[in-house]
Design a protein around this motif. Structure first.
Motif: not given
Length: 88
Positions: A15-20, A45-51, A53-60
């Motif tokens: 879900d976090a990757d999708g949010m990113a 969405l970017a803040c939630a994805a980073l919080r 711990g998304t694997a797609r940090r660059g995209r977030a």
């Protein structure tokens, strides 16, 4: 457990990757249309994805930057023509 079955990722990370990705796409679209709505959504969405711990940090992070750029573009154009929206 079946040893040949593919490893499954936790739902929260997926879900976090999708949010990113969604924050990036919404931020990019927000530069052209509906930046008053899509900019803050991209930021959230970017803040939630980073919080989470998304694997797609660059995209977030790009979604975060584009969301901020959406609001900056909105502020510049609102100042120019004194309305809540802008057009080409």
């Amino acid at each position: 457990m079946n040893p040949t079955a593919p490893a499954r990722r936790p739902t929260g990370l997926r879900d976090a990757d999708g949010m990113a990705v969604a924050s990036f796409v919404l931020g990019l679209l927000g530069l052209l249309v509906f930046n008053v709505v899509l900019g803050p959504l991209a930021l959230a969405l970017a803040c939630a994805a980073l919080r989470r711990g998304t694997a797609r940090r660059g995209r977030a992070r790009l979604g975060l930057a584009l969301g901020a750029a959406d609001l900056l573009v909105l502020a510049v154009f609102m100042r120019a023509d004194h309305t809540l929206s802008w057009g080409f």
